[in-house]
Design a protein around this motif. Structure first.
Motif, PDB file in Angstrom:
ATOM      1  N   LEU A 146     -31.339  80.775  71.528  1.00 25.17           N
ATOM      2  CA  LEU A 146     -30.075  81.408  71.928  1.00 25.17           C
ATOM      3  C   LEU A 146     -29.199  80.442  72.739  1.00 25.17           C
ATOM      4  O   LEU A 146     -27.976  80.483  72.653  1.00 25.17           O
TER       5      LEU A 146
ATOM      6  N   TYR B  72     -27.418  78.370  70.344  1.00 24.16           N
ATOM      7  CA  TYR B  72     -26.387  79.171  69.678  1.00 24.16           C
ATOM      8  C   TYR B  72     -25.149  79.270  70.577  1.00 24.16           C
ATOM      9  O   TYR B  72     -24.024  79.091  70.127  1.00 24.16           O
ATOM     10  N   ARG B  73     -25.406  79.542  71.878  1.00 23.65           N
ATOM     11  CA  ARG B  73     -24.269  79.739  72.805  1.00 23.65           C
ATOM     12  C   ARG B  73     -23.609  78.409  73.180  1.00 23.65           C
ATOM     13  O   ARG B  73     -22.399  78.358  73.407  1.00 23.65           O
TER      14      ARG B  73
ATOM     15  N   TYR C 291     -35.601  85.422  68.458  1.00 25.29           N
ATOM     16  CA  TYR C 291     -34.512  85.004  69.345  1.00 25.29           C
ATOM     17  C   TYR C 291     -35.076  84.434  70.647  1.00 25.29           C
ATOM     18  O   TYR C 291     -34.872  84.992  71.719  1.00 25.29           O
TER      19      TYR C 291
ATOM     20  N   PRO D 208     -25.531  82.511  51.094  1.00 28.83           N
ATOM     21  CA  PRO D 208     -24.758  83.697  50.722  1.00 28.83           C
ATOM     22  C   PRO D 208     -25.266  84.976  51.380  1.00 28.83           C
ATOM     23  O   PRO D 208     -24.524  85.924  51.552  1.00 28.83           O
ATOM     24  N   LEU D 209     -26.524  84.998  51.774  1.00 31.35           N
ATOM     25  CA  LEU D 209     -27.073  86.218  52.382  1.00 31.35           C
ATOM     26  C   LEU D 209     -26.326  86.584  53.659  1.00 31.35           C
ATOM     27  O   LEU D 209     -25.872  87.704  53.846  1.00 31.35           O
ATOM     28  N   CYS D 210     -26.221  85.620  54.584  1.00 28.41           N
ATOM     29  CA  CYS D 210     -25.572  85.889  55.873  1.00 28.41           C
ATOM     30  C   CYS D 210     -24.116  85.470  55.857  1.00 28.41           C
ATOM     31  O   CYS D 210     -23.392  85.737  56.803  1.00 28.41           O
ATOM     32  N   GLY D 211     -23.697  84.753  54.832  1.00 30.51           N
ATOM     33  CA  GLY D 211     -22.375  84.152  54.864  1.00 30.51           C
ATOM     34  C   GLY D 211     -22.365  82.929  55.770  1.00 30.51           C
ATOM     35  O   GLY D 211     -21.328  82.533  56.276  1.00 30.51           O
ATOM     36  N   ASP D 212     -23.552  82.346  56.022  1.00 31.85           N
ATOM     37  CA  ASP D 212     -23.617  81.159  56.872  1.00 31.85           C
ATOM     38  C   ASP D 212     -23.003  79.974  56.156  1.00 31.85           C
ATOM     39  O   ASP D 212     -23.136  79.822  54.942  1.00 31.85           O
TER      40      ASP D 212
ATOM     41  N   ARG E 251     -34.960  85.364  57.021  1.00 27.60           N
ATOM     42  CA  ARG E 251     -34.141  84.468  57.827  1.00 27.60           C
ATOM     43  C   ARG E 251     -34.520  82.994  57.673  1.00 27.60           C
ATOM     44  O   ARG E 251     -33.865  82.133  58.261  1.00 27.60           O
TER      45      ARG E 251
ATOM     46  N   GLN F 263     -19.879  77.998  60.564  1.00 29.43           N
ATOM     47  CA  GLN F 263     -20.019  79.263  61.286  1.00 29.43           C
ATOM     48  C   GLN F 263     -21.100  80.091  60.614  1.00 29.43           C
ATOM     49  O   GLN F 263     -21.398  79.888  59.438  1.00 29.43           O
ATOM     50  N   GLY F 264     -21.658  80.998  61.393  1.00 27.29           N
ATOM     51  CA  GLY F 264     -22.685  81.844  60.792  1.00 27.29           C
ATOM     52  C   GLY F 264     -23.529  82.523  61.842  1.00 27.29           C
ATOM     53  O   GLY F 264     -23.167  82.567  63.018  1.00 27.29           O
ATOM     54  N   CYS F 265     -24.681  83.033  61.418  1.00 25.10           N
ATOM     55  CA  CYS F 265     -25.544  83.789  62.312  1.00 25.10           C
ATOM     56  C   CYS F 265     -26.183  82.856  63.340  1.00 25.10           C
ATOM     57  O   CYS F 265     -26.153  81.636  63.206  1.00 25.10           O
ATOM     58  N   SER F 266     -26.767  83.449  64.357  1.00 21.40           N
ATOM     59  CA  SER F 266     -27.316  82.670  65.467  1.00 21.40           C
ATOM     60  C   SER F 266     -28.376  81.682  64.997  1.00 21.40           C
ATOM     61  O   SER F 266     -28.426  80.546  65.457  1.00 21.40           O
ATOM     62  N   ILE F 267     -29.231  82.104  64.069  1.00 26.69           N
ATOM     63  CA  ILE F 267     -30.324  81.230  63.637  1.00 26.69           C
ATOM     64  C   ILE F 267     -29.771  80.010  62.898  1.00 26.69           C
ATOM     65  O   ILE F 267     -30.184  78.877  63.143  1.00 26.69           O
TER      66      ILE F 267
END
Lengths: 415, 146
Positions: B13, B16-17, B8, B38-42, B128, B64-68
């Motif tokens: 970040l 991401y923001r 991170y 499918p792992l993160c639902g990204d 990741r 939408q999804g995780c920060s990475i």
């Protein structure tokens, strides 16, 4: 097996039975909060499987020699142990499968294709795991049956106001006895009785329920019950389908092969008796023996004590976590611990579940992140993913406190 | 275990923001592709428009999804905008080489990756890597869609 009515267990003592829980991750003692995905295994289960391979490894139901007989007896003892563990009428009703998923697929393939046809209604619920959705989607595509869904109420359990209308004309009702996302335990007996009144057959997905609550199939009132060994201190690769004997007797075989036949000719075959009719090929013998040891382990502690421990620990989490994080932490599912198990799915601010679990991992706290194989439920909850902490008999309050401390760290990165 | 600070990074970040090139483009002329992890639902949706000279004239990111996954898509959009198709493919190759999923070692000139180099810490968290490469696979699919 003596009846065990102890209501207390000491999780910190039990922890010592599980070798993995003694390890460290990232230089910190592991905090395992993912038992809804798979439980850890006690030494007695590891020993039972090891002993099989070291001293009696032989194929079952075939050889007439000494160790083959010991292997067969050990595996069949598991069947009887499971029968007593869930209050089944006979070991003939205990089908050993690969896991709960295969058990549900067995019912869909065998019972479903035999008895359901175009337009028949299958009632299911929005909180099902994909394992109890996709087999029915496949059956619908193949046979033209239709799915009808029970939804959630505001408390995060099943909404039963319109149960009677929903069950109208249903031939089959399939539902989870405990949600793997919400922890919700629906009023199973009420739903089963209502379904039976309409002439429907009831299939329970017990993957989360059976490891955590005392299970008596007669009390539950269902016709089939599926569960997995690996979530109840047993190994992976072994699961159980319980079914009413008259139903199983009338059903056609599922997988074909050795063991499931009485006779084979160039013209056809004669299926074996129950339960072997549904157990084609060499079974997972070591895993079955491991499951037997797991059932012994749980029965010795006592399922009422395990349920009470889960309930107390869940209440502790539901009290302390919101106390520490306020509205930022949103835990899904019923607030009343009498209608839920120790599965805590949560969102934390607008931080993505995978980022939460990544930071928790840095603190050696193991939780699950994602859609938990329940995408229709995620859509209903209006989230793409949640983080999920789940407890079992070896967790105690210190694990919940460690989760809370680690959640503080999440705020350091994403606050 | 590597430090979370490697994953991170501040610039990650920030993307991401404050995601860059967020939104949609009319299709056609733009092309649209959607990728899932499918792992993160990204979920990453890439809109890409290529001009007659074979240059990426505009790109937008939705999903939408995780920060990475979301930061990587934002950083990618900045890096490929205005580039020719072959330059964009070269960037993709260099990025995936950095992630150790193509080629063997480090990219020949990490400087060429610009801000994208801030994502190199992701390779220390193998689970990741798919989050970081999802947008590139999606862009690639968008560019090859008829």
């Amino acid at each position: 097996m003596e009846l065990n009515l102890k209501l207390n267990l000491d999780a910190s003592t039990l922890k010592a039975d599980f070798p993995l829980l003694g390890r460290e991750v990232n230089g910190k003692p592991i905090v395992y909060l993912d038992s809804a995905a798979t439980s850890q295994k006690p030494q007695s289960v590891l020993d039972a499987m090891d002993d099989y391979y070291r001293s009696i490894n032989a194929n079952v139901h075939r050889g007439a020699y000494y160790i083959a007989d010991l292997a067969t007896t050990a595996m069949e003892e598991t069947r009887s142990k499971v029968q007593r563990f869930i209050g089944a009428a006979s070991p003939r009703e205990i089908i050993l499968t690969k896991n709960a998923t295969e058990a549900i697929n067995l019912v869909a393939h065998s019972w479903g294709r035999e008895y359901l046809s175009e337009g028949d209604v299958i009632v299911t619920t929005i909180m099902e795991h994909h394992a109890n959705i996709v087999p029915w989607h496949i059956l619908c595509a193949d046979r033209g049956t239709r799915l009808r869904w029970l939804n959630l109420n505001v408390n995060g359990n099943l909404k039963l106001d319109d149960l009677d209308e929903t069950l109208d004309g249903a031939r089959l009702v399939v539902l989870s006895a405990m949600s793997n996302v919400l922890g919700a335990i629906p009023p199973i007996r009420q739903i089963a009785d209502a379904a039976h009144e309409k002439g429907a057959v009831v299939v329970l997905d017990g993957a989360q329920f059976v490891p955590h609550l005392p299970t008596d199939v007669a009390e539950l009132g269902a016709d089939f019950l599926a569960f997995s060994g690996h979530k109840m201190c047993g190994p992976t690769g072994i699961g159980v389908l319980w079914g009413r004997e008259d139903l199983l007797e009338a059903m056609p075989p599922f997988l074909g092969g050795g063991e499931m036949i009485l006779d084979v000719t160039t013209e056809g075959f004669l299926p074996n008796d129950l339960p072997w009719k549904f157990e084609a090929g060499t079974p997972p013998i070591a895993e079955a023996i491991g499951l037997g040891a797991a059932v012994d382990y749980l029965a010795d502690i006592g399922m009422p004590a395990i349920r009470e421990h889960d309930r107390k620990l869940t209440a502790y989490a539901l009290r302390t976590l919101p106390g520490r994080f306020g509205d930022k932490l949103n835990i899904h599912g019923p607030a009343d611990t009498s209608e839920r198990g120790g599965v805590l799915s949560f969102t934390f601010g607008d931080i993505h579940a995978h980022d939460i679990s990544q930071v928790l991992d840095g603190e050696a706290v193991c939780v699950r992140a994602g859609h938990h194989c329940a995408k229709p439920l995620m859509d209903t909850l209006g989230v793409t993913a949640t983080a999920r902490a789940s407890v079992y008999l070896y967790n105690d309050e210190s694990d919940i406190d460690a989760l809370a401390d680690a959640l503080e760290r999440v705020g350091d990165f994403f606050g | 275990m590597p430090a979370l600070e490697d994953l991170y990074r501040e610039i990650v970040l920030d993307h991401y923001r404050n995601p860059r090139n967020r939104g949609e483009l009319p299709c056609p002329p733009a092309k649209r592709a959607k990728g899932f992890n499918p792992l993160c639902g990204d979920e990453v949706i890439v809109f890409v428009e290529v001009d007659e000279g074979g240059r990426i004239s505009d790109v937008r990111i939705d999903g939408q999804g995780c920060s990475i996954s979301q930061a990587a898509a934002s950083m990618m959009s900045v890096s490929v905008k205005g580039k020719t198709l072959s330059e964009a493919r070269e960037l993709e190759r260099a990025f995936k080489t950095m992630m150790v999923i193509e080629g063997g070692g480090s990219p020949s000139s990490p400087a060429d990756l610009g801000d994208l180099a801030a994502l190199q810490g992701v390779k220390k968290f193998p689970v990741r890597i798919k989050c970081a490469t999802l947008c590139w696979n999606t862009l690639s699919e968008g560019l090859t869609t008829e």
